[in-house]
Scaffold this motif. Structure first.
Motif, short mmCIF file in Angstrom:
data_model
loop_
_atom_site.label_atom_id
_atom_site.label_comp_id
_atom_site.label_asym_id
_atom_site.label_seq_id
_atom_site.Cartn_x
_atom_site.Cartn_y
_atom_site.Cartn_z
N ALA A 188 28.51 -4.00 -10.48
CA ALA A 188 27.64 -2.84 -10.74
C ALA A 188 26.42 -3.22 -11.58
O ALA A 188 25.39 -2.54 -11.51
CB ALA A 188 28.43 -1.75 -11.44
N HIS A 189 26.54 -4.29 -12.38
CA HIS A 189 25.44 -4.73 -13.24
C HIS A 189 25.21 -6.22 -13.00
O HIS A 189 25.49 -7.07 -13.87
CB HIS A 189 25.79 -4.48 -14.72
N PRO A 190 24.71 -6.57 -11.82
CA PRO A 190 24.66 -7.98 -11.40
C PRO A 190 23.76 -8.87 -12.24
O PRO A 190 23.90 -10.09 -12.19
CB PRO A 190 24.16 -7.89 -9.95
N MET A 191 22.83 -8.30 -13.00
CA MET A 191 21.95 -9.14 -13.81
C MET A 191 22.30 -9.11 -15.29
O MET A 191 21.53 -9.59 -16.12
CB MET A 191 20.50 -8.72 -13.58
N PHE A 216 28.17 -17.74 -10.24
CA PHE A 216 27.01 -18.29 -10.95
C PHE A 216 25.80 -18.39 -10.04
O PHE A 216 24.69 -17.96 -10.41
CB PHE A 216 27.34 -19.68 -11.51
N HIS A 217 25.99 -18.94 -8.86
CA HIS A 217 24.85 -19.15 -7.97
C HIS A 217 24.27 -17.82 -7.49
O HIS A 217 23.05 -17.69 -7.34
CB HIS A 217 25.27 -20.03 -6.79
N ARG A 218 25.13 -16.83 -7.26
CA ARG A 218 24.63 -15.51 -6.87
C ARG A 218 23.79 -14.90 -7.99
O ARG A 218 22.73 -14.32 -7.75
CB ARG A 218 25.81 -14.59 -6.52
N THR A 219 24.29 -15.02 -9.22
CA THR A 219 23.56 -14.46 -10.35
C THR A 219 22.26 -15.21 -10.59
O THR A 219 21.22 -14.60 -10.86
CB THR A 219 24.44 -14.50 -11.61
N ARG A 220 22.30 -16.54 -10.47
CA ARG A 220 21.10 -17.34 -10.68
C ARG A 220 20.01 -16.96 -9.68
O ARG A 220 18.84 -16.80 -10.05
CB ARG A 220 21.43 -18.82 -10.54
N ARG A 221 20.40 -16.79 -8.40
CA ARG A 221 19.42 -16.43 -7.39
C ARG A 221 18.83 -15.04 -7.66
O ARG A 221 17.62 -14.83 -7.49
CB ARG A 221 20.06 -16.47 -6.00
N MET A 222 19.69 -14.12 -8.08
CA MET A 222 19.21 -12.76 -8.35
C MET A 222 18.25 -12.74 -9.53
O MET A 222 17.22 -12.06 -9.51
CB MET A 222 20.38 -11.82 -8.59
N LEU A 223 18.57 -13.49 -10.58
CA LEU A 223 17.68 -13.56 -11.74
C LEU A 223 16.32 -14.13 -11.34
O LEU A 223 15.27 -13.65 -11.80
CB LEU A 223 18.31 -14.42 -12.84
N ALA A 224 16.34 -15.15 -10.49
CA ALA A 224 15.09 -15.77 -10.05
C ALA A 224 14.30 -14.82 -9.16
O ALA A 224 13.09 -14.67 -9.33
CB ALA A 224 15.39 -17.07 -9.31
N GLU A 226 14.59 -11.41 -8.78
CA GLU A 226 14.24 -10.11 -9.34
C GLU A 226 13.41 -10.20 -10.61
O GLU A 226 12.52 -9.38 -10.84
CB GLU A 226 15.53 -9.31 -9.64
N LEU A 227 13.70 -11.20 -11.46
CA LEU A 227 13.04 -11.28 -12.76
C LEU A 227 12.19 -12.54 -12.94
O LEU A 227 11.43 -12.63 -13.90
CB LEU A 227 14.09 -11.21 -13.88
N GLY A 228 12.36 -13.49 -12.05
CA GLY A 228 11.61 -14.73 -12.17
C GLY A 228 12.02 -15.58 -13.35
O GLY A 228 11.19 -16.28 -13.94
N ILE A 229 13.31 -15.54 -13.71
CA ILE A 229 13.78 -16.30 -14.87
C ILE A 229 14.99 -17.14 -14.48
O ILE A 229 15.64 -16.90 -13.45
CB ILE A 229 14.15 -15.38 -16.05
#
Length: 269
Positions: A188-191, A216-224, A226-229
């Motif tokens: 529900a709060h993926p980032m 980890f890889h799913r979260t890393r891709r989403m951070l990149a 959606e947020l560019g970080i």
């Protein structure tokens, strides 16, 4: 009688919930309950009900909602529970024992959980605290900036409690239970990196290393995307721990807990 903020704002009685009526009246009640036993100014109530564009007759509308709430509370024998909606100059105060307010009981259970030496006892109290939630906080109220901020603060406290419960399960070695309580919240709060890191550790300690690495890889891709970080330190450390095959999680023991939950025990060398 019970006042609820952790879900749909309502007043539960022996005969069922009071018919609060429109969202503005529910919002007024929420604003008073968020500062229970403290005077809430007319200006603050106006901000909670209309943001930056109140009508010219806002004061009259608020007075009408207060009058209706008083009728409802009187009809539910509120005085017998020590509940009173009083006027204090240009402010209103809802006086009520803290035990009647779910958000206050939630905070009390969290405090008691932190005082326990046994993680098993903490688990019981944290689960009871989370059971008070019946949906997103302040549901049914007007989405004004003050009420949205209050709802977000309550939600942050709930998520922190879920993470605390997972850490208590980890101390008990029940990593599968930790993963179970974390998964839905991480989805529900993926980032929210702390949730992802905690779930990764719980999955890894449950023998599900591939799932942990996938998270980890799913979260890393989403951070990149959606947020560019890049992942922060907590998430990166959890990932590194899994790659190293460390036998211990990054931070399995909540502050104040002895190793393995045994009174007087210290950390293993």
């Amino acid at each position: 009688m019970e006042f609820r903020l952790l879900g749909t704002v309502c007043v539960d009685t022996l005969t069922g919930p009071l018919p609060l009526g429109p969202a503005k009246r529910r919002s007024l009640l929420a604003a008073l309950l968020l500062r229970a036993n403290t005077p809430v100014s007319m200006a603050r109530l106006t901000d909670c009900l209309w943001d930056d564009d109140p009508p010219l007759h806002a004061r009259t509308v608020i007075q009408g909602h207060v009058s209706r709430l008083r009728v409802l509370l009187t009809g539910a024998d509120a005085e017998a529970y020590g509940v009173e909606l009083a006027t204090l100059g240009d402010a209103y105060v809802l006086r009520a024992p803290e035990t009647l307010l779910d958000s206050q009981r939630f905070e009390e259970l969290l405090m008691l959980a932190r005082e326990q030496r046994s993680p098993a006892d903490s688990v019981l109290m944290l689960k009871e605290a989370l059971s008070l939630w019946q949906g997103p906080a302040l549901t049914g109220t007007y989405a004004s900036a003050p009420l949205q901020a209050a709802a977000q603060a309550l939600e942050e406290s709930r998520l922190a409690t879920v993470e605390q419960l997972a850490r208590a399960y980890a101390v008990l070695g029940e990593h599968h239970r930790a993963a179970a309580v974390l998964r839905a919240e991480a989805d529900a709060h993926p980032m929210r990196e702390s949730l992802a890191a905690a779930l990764m550790t719980a999955l890894y300690r449950s023998g599900r290393q591939s799932e942990a690495l996938d998270r980890f890889h799913r979260t890393r891709r989403m951070l990149a995307d959606e947020l560019g970080i890049d992942p922060g330190r907590e998430l990166a450390d959890a990932y590194a721990q899994i790659l190293r095959g460390d036998p211990e999680p990054v931070d399995a023991r909540p502050p104040g807990y002895p190793a393995q939950g045994r009174p007087g025990a210290g950390r293993r060398p």
